[in-house]
Write a protein that holds these residues in place. Structure first.
Motif, PDB file in Angstrom:
ATOM      1  N   MET A 113     -10.506  -1.859 -23.028  1.00 10.51           N
ATOM      2  CA  MET A 113      -9.674  -1.630 -21.848  1.00 10.51           C
ATOM      3  C   MET A 113      -8.754  -0.434 -22.112  1.00 10.51           C
ATOM      4  SD  MET A 113      -6.857  -4.170 -20.108  1.00 10.51           S
ATOM      5  CE  MET A 113      -7.986  -5.563 -20.274  1.00 10.51           C
ATOM      6  N   THR A 114      -8.712   0.504 -21.179  1.00  8.25           N
ATOM      7  CA  THR A 114      -7.886   1.694 -21.350  1.00  8.25           C
ATOM      8  C   THR A 114      -6.958   1.871 -20.155  1.00  8.25           C
ATOM      9  OG1 THR A 114      -9.434   3.186 -20.240  1.00  8.25           O
ATOM     10  CG2 THR A 114      -9.777   2.801 -22.615  1.00  8.25           C
ATOM     11  N   LEU A 115      -5.897   2.676 -20.358  1.00  5.23           N
ATOM     12  CA  LEU A 115      -5.004   2.992 -19.246  1.00  5.23           C
ATOM     13  C   LEU A 115      -5.752   3.740 -18.145  1.00  5.23           C
ATOM     14  CD1 LEU A 115      -1.768   4.131 -21.147  1.00  5.23           C
ATOM     15  CD2 LEU A 115      -2.169   1.958 -19.987  1.00  5.23           C
ATOM     16  N   THR A 116      -6.706   4.560 -18.556  1.00  7.29           N
ATOM     17  CA  THR A 116      -7.493   5.300 -17.566  1.00  7.29           C
ATOM     18  C   THR A 116      -8.270   4.347 -16.662  1.00  7.29           C
ATOM     19  OG1 THR A 116      -7.722   7.202 -19.047  1.00  7.29           O
ATOM     20  CG2 THR A 116      -9.327   7.001 -17.245  1.00  7.29           C
ATOM     21  N   GLN A 117      -8.900   3.355 -17.250  1.00  4.48           N
ATOM     22  CA  GLN A 117      -9.642   2.375 -16.452  1.00  4.48           C
ATOM     23  C   GLN A 117      -8.705   1.622 -15.514  1.00  4.48           C
ATOM     24  OE1 GLN A 117     -11.383   0.267 -19.776  1.00  4.48           O
ATOM     25  NE2 GLN A 117     -13.419   1.131 -19.369  1.00  4.48           N
ATOM     26  N   LEU A 118      -7.538   1.283 -15.991  1.00  6.32           N
ATOM     27  CA  LEU A 118      -6.573   0.586 -15.134  1.00  6.32           C
ATOM     28  C   LEU A 118      -6.135   1.476 -13.970  1.00  6.32           C
ATOM     29  CD1 LEU A 118      -4.337  -1.238 -17.780  1.00  6.32           C
ATOM     30  CD2 LEU A 118      -6.317  -2.125 -16.532  1.00  6.32           C
ATOM     31  N   SER A 119      -5.953   2.765 -14.246  1.00  6.91           N
ATOM     32  CA  SER A 119      -5.565   3.674 -13.160  1.00  6.91           C
ATOM     33  C   SER A 119      -6.678   3.803 -12.127  1.00  6.91           C
ATOM     34  CB  SER A 119      -5.213   5.054 -13.731  1.00  6.91           C
ATOM     35  OG  SER A 119      -6.348   5.721 -14.230  1.00  6.91           O
ATOM     36  N   TYR A 120      -7.927   3.679 -12.564  1.00  6.42           N
ATOM     37  CA  TYR A 120      -9.052   3.777 -11.632  1.00  6.42           C
ATOM     38  C   TYR A 120      -9.099   2.581 -10.679  1.00  6.42           C
ATOM     39  CZ  TYR A 120     -11.030   7.597 -14.467  1.00  6.42           C
ATOM     40  OH  TYR A 120     -11.245   8.779 -15.124  1.00  6.42           O
ATOM     41  N   ILE A 121      -8.862   1.376 -11.196  1.00  3.13           N
ATOM     42  CA  ILE A 121      -8.916   0.215 -10.307  1.00  3.13           C
ATOM     43  C   ILE A 121      -7.738   0.210  -9.339  1.00  3.13           C
ATOM     44  CG2 ILE A 121     -10.244  -1.162 -11.957  1.00  3.13           C
ATOM     45  CD1 ILE A 121      -7.714  -2.777 -12.517  1.00  3.13           C
ATOM     46  N   VAL A 122      -6.595   0.743  -9.776  1.00  2.98           N
ATOM     47  CA  VAL A 122      -5.449   0.852  -8.875  1.00  2.98           C
ATOM     48  C   VAL A 122      -5.758   1.844  -7.756  1.00  2.98           C
ATOM     49  CG1 VAL A 122      -3.051   1.629  -8.683  1.00  2.98           C
ATOM     50  CG2 VAL A 122      -3.739   0.145 -10.579  1.00  2.98           C
ATOM     51  N   ALA A 123      -6.430   2.933  -8.094  1.00  4.76           N
ATOM     52  CA  ALA A 123      -6.784   3.935  -7.083  1.00  4.76           C
ATOM     53  C   ALA A 123      -7.762   3.359  -6.068  1.00  4.76           C
ATOM     54  CB  ALA A 123      -7.381   5.172  -7.761  1.00  4.76           C
ATOM     55  N   VAL A 124      -8.770   2.627  -6.528  1.00  9.60           N
ATOM     56  CA  VAL A 124      -9.746   2.036  -5.601  1.00  9.60           C
ATOM     57  C   VAL A 124      -9.062   1.003  -4.712  1.00  9.60           C
ATOM     58  CG1 VAL A 124     -11.836   0.626  -5.410  1.00  9.60           C
ATOM     59  CG2 VAL A 124     -11.727   2.483  -7.080  1.00  9.60           C
ATOM     60  N   ASP A 125      -8.139   0.250  -5.270  1.00  9.47           N
ATOM     61  CA  ASP A 125      -7.404  -0.728  -4.468  1.00  9.47           C
ATOM     62  C   ASP A 125      -6.576  -0.034  -3.387  1.00  9.47           C
ATOM     63  OD1 ASP A 125      -6.268  -3.401  -3.899  1.00  9.47           O
ATOM     64  OD2 ASP A 125      -4.425  -2.471  -4.653  1.00  9.47           O
ATOM     65  N   LYS A 126      -6.025   1.118  -3.717  1.00  8.42           N
ATOM     66  CA  LYS A 126      -5.180   1.840  -2.761  1.00  8.42           C
ATOM     67  C   LYS A 126      -6.006   2.401  -1.611  1.00  8.42           C
ATOM     68  CE  LYS A 126      -1.851   5.633  -2.371  1.00  8.42           C
ATOM     69  NZ  LYS A 126      -1.057   6.653  -3.093  1.00  8.42           N
ATOM     70  N   TYR A 127      -7.143   3.007  -1.924  1.00  9.51           N
ATOM     71  CA  TYR A 127      -7.930   3.684  -0.895  1.00  9.51           C
ATOM     72  C   TYR A 127      -9.080   2.843  -0.340  1.00  9.51           C
ATOM     73  CZ  TYR A 127      -5.286   7.685  -2.532  1.00  9.51           C
ATOM     74  OH  TYR A 127      -4.262   8.531  -2.873  1.00  9.51           O
ATOM     75  N   ARG A 128      -9.399   1.732  -1.030  1.00  8.00           N
ATOM     76  CA  ARG A 128     -10.442   0.796  -0.602  1.00  8.00           C
ATOM     77  C   ARG A 128     -11.791   1.489  -0.377  1.00  8.00           C
ATOM     78  NH1 ARG A 128      -8.120  -4.349   0.446  1.00  8.00           N
ATOM     79  NH2 ARG A 128      -6.295  -4.359  -0.940  1.00  8.00           N
ATOM     80  N   HIS A 129     -12.030   2.529  -1.147  1.00  9.13           N
ATOM     81  CA  HIS A 129     -13.281   3.269  -1.027  1.00  9.13           C
ATOM     82  C   HIS A 129     -13.477   4.052  -2.326  1.00  9.13           C
ATOM     83  CE1 HIS A 129     -16.206   6.250   0.495  1.00  9.13           C
ATOM     84  NE2 HIS A 129     -16.486   5.332   1.422  1.00  9.13           N
ATOM     85  N   PHE A 130     -14.623   3.868  -2.968  1.00  9.31           N
ATOM     86  CA  PHE A 130     -14.849   4.485  -4.267  1.00  9.31           C
ATOM     87  C   PHE A 130     -14.860   6.015  -4.173  1.00  9.31           C
ATOM     88  CE2 PHE A 130     -15.865   0.244  -5.467  1.00  9.31           C
ATOM     89  CZ  PHE A 130     -15.797   0.184  -6.851  1.00  9.31           C
ATOM     90  N   ALA A 131     -15.546   6.551  -3.180  1.00  5.07           N
ATOM     91  CA  ALA A 131     -15.638   8.003  -3.065  1.00  5.07           C
ATOM     92  C   ALA A 131     -14.278   8.635  -2.770  1.00  5.07           C
ATOM     93  CB  ALA A 131     -16.644   8.379  -1.967  1.00  5.07           C
ATOM     94  N   THR A 132     -13.518   8.008  -1.871  1.00  8.29           N
ATOM     95  CA  THR A 132     -12.189   8.527  -1.542  1.00  8.29           C
ATOM     96  C   THR A 132     -11.266   8.465  -2.744  1.00  8.29           C
ATOM     97  OG1 THR A 132     -12.452   7.803   0.752  1.00  8.29           O
ATOM     98  CG2 THR A 132     -10.218   8.293   0.001  1.00  8.29           C
ATOM     99  N   ALA A 133     -11.289   7.341  -3.471  1.00  7.37           N
ATOM    100  CA  ALA A 133     -10.449   7.199  -4.657  1.00  7.37           C
ATOM    101  C   ALA A 133     -10.792   8.259  -5.692  1.00  7.37           C
ATOM    102  CB  ALA A 133     -10.611   5.801  -5.246  1.00  7.37           C
ATOM    103  N   ALA A 134     -12.079   8.492  -5.900  1.00  8.84           N
ATOM    104  CA  ALA A 134     -12.508   9.500  -6.874  1.00  8.84           C
ATOM    105  C   ALA A 134     -12.012  10.884  -6.470  1.00  8.84           C
ATOM    106  CB  ALA A 134     -14.033   9.489  -6.995  1.00  8.84           C
ATOM    107  N   GLN A 135     -12.105  11.183  -5.185  1.00 10.80           N
ATOM    108  CA  GLN A 135     -11.650  12.481  -4.697  1.00 10.80           C
ATOM    109  C   GLN A 135     -10.145  12.651  -4.886  1.00 10.80           C
ATOM    110  OE1 GLN A 135     -12.158  12.999  -0.480  1.00 10.80           O
ATOM    111  NE2 GLN A 135     -11.931  15.201  -0.557  1.00 10.80           N
ATOM    112  N   LYS A 136      -9.390  11.599  -4.613  1.00 10.01           N
ATOM    113  CA  LYS A 136      -7.933  11.679  -4.695  1.00 10.01           C
ATOM    114  C   LYS A 136      -7.443  11.870  -6.125  1.00 10.01           C
ATOM    115  CE  LYS A 136      -6.800  11.099  -0.332  1.00 10.01           C
ATOM    116  NZ  LYS A 136      -6.041  12.120   0.439  1.00 10.01           N
TER     117      LYS A 136
END
Length: 310
Positions: A1-24
């Motif tokens: 488990m890494t901080l980077t992985q945690l930041s990724y799940i927070v981003a997906v939760d915020k935007y509710r879309h994998f592609a949008t989260a990745a772009q942001k």
């Protein structure tokens, strides 16, 4: 488990879309999906229900995401503590700023700040007031620059009072007046920003009167950009209100719009710097606000007979 992985799940939760989260967050979607999948495999649970559109967290995923936010916030604070040590200012500094302030204020102080504090990594993001406040609560922003009062749990630094100005078509009935007053304005006669902009709400508070019979522009057009409203006025369509800095460099020789000041008491907005944690980056916040104050026009630093519109 890494901080980077945690930041990724927070981003997906915020935007509710994998592609949008990745772009942001400026990564590729395959990388984002792969890292979240690795985290789910390590934990042995599904964090997101991918069968839903938009994607939503599972029940256990919601708990994991809340804990991830807490962990990321703690890690960021450790970095902040280290950054404030020593004689020079350094580290990252994220600023949320509303669109009716950003294009007019930032160019005034940015060069001064960069020259004085070259080791500070500045990041600006334009956002509505509600988004700035949300970003502060989530530690996405270090500070915000807004023009309305905040909630009690945030700290405020007053930067300056900015008068409202009238921007009129040269053919408008008010164009011949030396100054305009609040009683000259009718809601139906004004071009307005979209709902959600505090500048729109403040304009509506200034214009207390209705004018059902004299509306000379039977067109509805609401914009998210003050510059669009200015262009409409310059094509001989009506009137709008502008913050002082938006018309400070107005060139009367090449623009068709007419700038009018208000009679005393001049309606004004209070521009504030806000932040959520008093002890973190305090010296950087103080330096940032000081550079802004010394970079704005002298007339905004003087006390005037104003009517503050919140």
């Amino acid at each position: 488990m890494t901080l980077t992985q945690l930041s990724y799940i927070v981003a997906v939760d915020k935007y509710r879309h994998f592609a949008t989260a990745a772009q942001k967050i400026y990564i590729t979607q395959p990388t984002l999906s792969m890292q979240i999948q690795k985290l789910e495999d390590e934990l042995g649970v599904l964090i997101f229900d991918r069968s839903k559109t938009p994607v939503i967290p599972t029940s256990v995923g919601e708990l994991i995401i809340e804990q991830a936010k807490s962990i990321l916030s703690g890690a960021k604070h450790i970095e902040d503590i280290v950054a404030v040590e020593g004689e020079s200012l350094k580290g990252s500094f994220r600023v949320g700023i509303i669109p009716t302030i950003a294009p007019y204020l930032v160019p005034l102080f940015l060069q001064n700040f960069v020259e004085k504090y070259p080791d500070v990594e500045l990041t600006f993001e334009e956002a509505l007031t509600s988004e700035v406040l949300e970003g502060l609560n989530e530690d996405h922003f270090d500070v915000g620059i807004i023009a309305t009062p905040t909630t009690k749990h945030l700290f405020e630094v007053d930067l300056y009072l900015e008068p409202f100005m009238g921007y009129l078509s040269a053919k408008h009935d008010l164009a011949g007046k030396d100054e305009i007053c609040i009683d000259d304005l009718y809601k139906e006669d004004l071009w307005l920003l979209n709902e959600g902009h505090c500048f729109r709400d403040q304009t509506m508070k200034i214009c207390k009167k209705n004018n059902e019979s004299k509306n000379k522009t039977p067109i509805t057009f609401e914009s998210g950009n003050l510059e669009t409203l200015k262009r409409l006025v310059e094509k001989d369509f009506g009137i709008t209100l502008m913050p002082y800095l938006a018309v400070n460099d107005h060139d009367k020789t090449c623009a068709n719009g007419v700038v009018k000041e208000f009679m005393d008491p001049v309606p004004s907005r209070k521009v504030r710097l806000v932040y959520s944690r008093e002890f973190l980056k305090k010296n950087l916040i103080e330096s940032f606000s000081q550079v802004i104050r010394t970079s704005i026009p002298d007339e905004l630093q003087e006390a005037k007979d104003t009517l503050i519109v919140e």
